[in-house]
Motif scaffolding. Sequence first.
Motif, PDB file in Angstrom:
ATOM      1  N   ILE A 233      61.771  53.307  62.947  1.00  0.00           N
ATOM      2  CA  ILE A 233      62.609  52.995  61.792  1.00  0.00           C
ATOM      3  C   ILE A 233      64.037  52.896  62.306  1.00  0.00           C
ATOM      4  O   ILE A 233      64.637  53.893  62.712  1.00  0.00           O
ATOM      5  N   VAL A 234      64.587  51.698  62.326  1.00  0.00           N
ATOM      6  CA  VAL A 234      65.857  51.438  63.003  1.00  0.00           C
ATOM      7  C   VAL A 234      66.745  50.569  62.125  1.00  0.00           C
ATOM      8  O   VAL A 234      66.265  49.874  61.225  1.00  0.00           O
ATOM      9  N   ASP A 235      68.046  50.609  62.405  1.00  0.00           N
ATOM     10  CA  ASP A 235      68.935  49.740  61.637  1.00  0.00           C
ATOM     11  C   ASP A 235      69.189  48.427  62.382  1.00  0.00           C
ATOM     12  O   ASP A 235      68.748  48.232  63.514  1.00  0.00           O
ATOM     13  N   GLU A 236      69.897  47.534  61.722  1.00  0.00           N
ATOM     14  CA  GLU A 236      70.102  46.193  62.277  1.00  0.00           C
ATOM     15  C   GLU A 236      70.843  46.224  63.611  1.00  0.00           C
ATOM     16  O   GLU A 236      70.517  45.462  64.523  1.00  0.00           O
ATOM     17  N   GLU A 237      71.825  47.101  63.737  1.00  0.00           N
ATOM     18  CA  GLU A 237      72.564  47.158  64.992  1.00  0.00           C
ATOM     19  C   GLU A 237      71.667  47.605  66.139  1.00  0.00           C
ATOM     20  O   GLU A 237      71.718  47.039  67.237  1.00  0.00           O
ATOM     21  N   ALA A 238      70.843  48.591  65.894  1.00  0.00           N
ATOM     22  CA  ALA A 238      69.943  49.075  66.937  1.00  0.00           C
ATOM     23  C   ALA A 238      68.891  48.028  67.298  1.00  0.00           C
ATOM     24  O   ALA A 238      68.428  47.955  68.435  1.00  0.00           O
ATOM     25  N   ALA A 239      68.517  47.222  66.313  1.00  0.00           N
ATOM     26  CA  ALA A 239      67.455  46.226  66.503  1.00  0.00           C
ATOM     27  C   ALA A 239      67.958  44.900  67.049  1.00  0.00           C
ATOM     28  O   ALA A 239      67.162  43.986  67.281  1.00  0.00           O
ATOM     29  N   ALA A 240      69.249  44.782  67.301  1.00  0.00           N
ATOM     30  CA  ALA A 240      69.859  43.488  67.612  1.00  0.00           C
ATOM     31  C   ALA A 240      69.268  42.808  68.845  1.00  0.00           C
ATOM     32  O   ALA A 240      69.235  41.567  68.910  1.00  0.00           O
ATOM     33  N   LEU A 241      68.787  43.560  69.814  1.00  0.00           N
ATOM     34  CA  LEU A 241      68.301  42.976  71.063  1.00  0.00           C
ATOM     35  C   LEU A 241      66.781  42.956  71.165  1.00  0.00           C
ATOM     36  O   LEU A 241      66.238  42.522  72.182  1.00  0.00           O
ATOM     37  N   ILE A 242      66.088  43.387  70.119  1.00  0.00           N
ATOM     38  CA  ILE A 242      64.628  43.337  70.125  1.00  0.00           C
ATOM     39  C   ILE A 242      64.195  41.865  70.133  1.00  0.00           C
ATOM     40  O   ILE A 242      64.752  41.044  69.403  1.00  0.00           O
ATOM     41  N   PRO A 243      63.227  41.488  70.955  1.00  0.00           N
ATOM     42  CA  PRO A 243      62.793  40.086  71.027  1.00  0.00           C
ATOM     43  C   PRO A 243      62.446  39.507  69.657  1.00  0.00           C
ATOM     44  O   PRO A 243      61.913  40.205  68.784  1.00  0.00           O
ATOM     45  N   ASP A 244      62.746  38.234  69.489  1.00  0.00           N
ATOM     46  CA  ASP A 244      62.585  37.580  68.192  1.00  0.00           C
ATOM     47  C   ASP A 244      61.146  37.632  67.674  1.00  0.00           C
ATOM     48  O   ASP A 244      60.925  37.784  66.465  1.00  0.00           O
ATOM     49  N   ASP A 245      60.172  37.500  68.570  1.00  0.00           N
ATOM     50  CA  ASP A 245      58.799  37.497  68.100  1.00  0.00           C
ATOM     51  C   ASP A 245      58.407  38.865  67.530  1.00  0.00           C
ATOM     52  O   ASP A 245      57.658  38.946  66.541  1.00  0.00           O
ATOM     53  N   ILE A 246      58.941  39.925  68.112  1.00  0.00           N
ATOM     54  CA  ILE A 246      58.684  41.269  67.598  1.00  0.00           C
ATOM     55  C   ILE A 246      59.380  41.459  66.256  1.00  0.00           C
ATOM     56  O   ILE A 246      58.804  42.020  65.306  1.00  0.00           O
ATOM     57  N   ARG A 247      60.599  40.990  66.162  1.00  0.00           N
ATOM     58  CA  ARG A 247      61.350  41.104  64.898  1.00  0.00           C
ATOM     59  C   ARG A 247      60.639  40.372  63.771  1.00  0.00           C
ATOM     60  O   ARG A 247      60.557  40.865  62.647  1.00  0.00           O
ATOM     61  N   LYS A 248      60.126  39.187  64.060  1.00  0.00           N
ATOM     62  CA  LYS A 248      59.442  38.409  63.027  1.00  0.00           C
ATOM     63  C   LYS A 248      58.203  39.134  62.522  1.00  0.00           C
ATOM     64  O   LYS A 248      57.924  39.168  61.323  1.00  0.00           O
ATOM     65  N   LYS A 249      57.438  39.708  63.432  1.00  0.00           N
ATOM     66  CA  LYS A 249      56.254  40.468  63.027  1.00  0.00           C
ATOM     67  C   LYS A 249      56.657  41.668  62.182  1.00  0.00           C
ATOM     68  O   LYS A 249      56.013  41.985  61.171  1.00  0.00           O
ATOM     69  N   ALA A 250      57.732  42.334  62.585  1.00  0.00           N
ATOM     70  CA  ALA A 250      58.192  43.497  61.844  1.00  0.00           C
ATOM     71  C   ALA A 250      58.622  43.124  60.431  1.00  0.00           C
ATOM     72  O   ALA A 250      58.248  43.775  59.451  1.00  0.00           O
ATOM     73  N   LEU A 251      59.404  42.066  60.321  1.00  0.00           N
ATOM     74  CA  LEU A 251      59.895  41.636  59.013  1.00  0.00           C
ATOM     75  C   LEU A 251      58.749  41.148  58.114  1.00  0.00           C
ATOM     76  O   LEU A 251      58.855  41.182  56.889  1.00  0.00           O
ATOM     77  N   ALA A 252      57.667  40.706  58.739  1.00  0.00           N
ATOM     78  CA  ALA A 252      56.496  40.265  57.962  1.00  0.00           C
ATOM     79  C   ALA A 252      55.548  41.438  57.643  1.00  0.00           C
ATOM     80  O   ALA A 252      54.533  41.242  57.000  1.00  0.00           O
ATOM     81  N   GLY A 253      55.932  42.633  58.108  1.00  0.00           N
ATOM     82  CA  GLY A 253      55.113  43.804  57.847  1.00  0.00           C
ATOM     83  C   GLY A 253      53.862  43.891  58.691  1.00  0.00           C
ATOM     84  O   GLY A 253      52.920  44.619  58.342  1.00  0.00           O
ATOM     85  N   GLU A 254      53.829  43.180  59.821  1.00  0.00           N
ATOM     86  CA  GLU A 254      52.638  43.153  60.670  1.00  0.00           C
ATOM     87  C   GLU A 254      52.650  44.294  61.676  1.00  0.00           C
ATOM     88  O   GLU A 254      53.703  44.775  62.099  1.00  0.00           O
ATOM     89  N   GLU A 255      51.477  44.731  62.086  1.00  0.00           N
ATOM     90  CA  GLU A 255      51.336  45.683  63.185  1.00  0.00           C
ATOM     91  C   GLU A 255      51.752  44.991  64.477  1.00  0.00           C
ATOM     92  O   GLU A 255      51.497  43.808  64.660  1.00  0.00           O
ATOM     93  N   LEU A 256      52.376  45.737  65.356  1.00  0.00           N
ATOM     94  CA  LEU A 256      52.827  45.169  66.633  1.00  0.00           C
ATOM     95  C   LEU A 256      51.789  45.379  67.715  1.00  0.00           C
ATOM     96  O   LEU A 256      51.018  46.310  67.665  1.00  0.00           O
TER      97      LEU A 256
END
Length: 256
Positions: A233-256
């Motif tokens: 559980i992270v905020d936007e600043e902490a998540a800024a460098l997470i790869p885009d494909d991981i971010r998209k899955k997260a925002l879609a509520g998918e398991e990583l």
Amino acid sequence: MRLTICKNYDDVSRIMAERVLTLLEKKPDLVFCLPAGNSPVGMYKELVKAYKEGKADFSSLQTFDMDEYVGLGPEDPQSFIHFMHHHFLDHVNINLDNVRYPDAMAVDLDTELRQYAKEIAHKGLDIAITGIGDDGHIAFNEPGAVQYPETHKVKLDEATRLQNAPAFGNDPEAVPEYAITTGMAEHMKTKNYFVVCSGSRKAPLLQRFFSREELDPQFPVSWLRMHPNVEFIVDEEAAALIPDDIRKKALAGEEL
């Protein structure tokens, strides 16, 4: 594994508290491995608020402290058990007989830690929450050639002492040289595991975690890749460098 990206620290704290309260409602005698440090302070405020509003009952909650500084007793304002009382325990209806922490001043510390580990194994941990240290440690499991499975004494890295120096008058030398920490097996056996991060300082750590697949004892948080039920559980600043494909899955509520 799940990743929840929040707007800011306040949202991280609120959502983390919601996760705790949901588990507590399902199991009133929840066994909670309590974290110290800056990351969970907001969560504790939310839990206290829920109690004062009549939305939470902590009377059957059972707790174990995640870590402690060697040589600091409960009356020392820099000890983690003092932290727990100040931010949480003194403000809710917990039965103090259900509160367990290692005696960091024990004459026979090895025996004390073996007993603490036995109690954790007997009870089982339902939930644990941690931040990530600047060197990738979780609890006080520091980078090294090996990782220890159960509660143990550890020599703190200079990076960790520097990170924790603000609590000791900004003097790294005032930070205890040794600490007690729950071990990796205890973390891995916890039924519900959460990692909370906020701020740009944590961004490179999350980038490293989510960009690689190997387990690295020099980067202890990497062991959580093996955990069967972990949520970041992270905020936007902490998540800024997470790869885009991981971010998209997260925002879609998918398991990583």
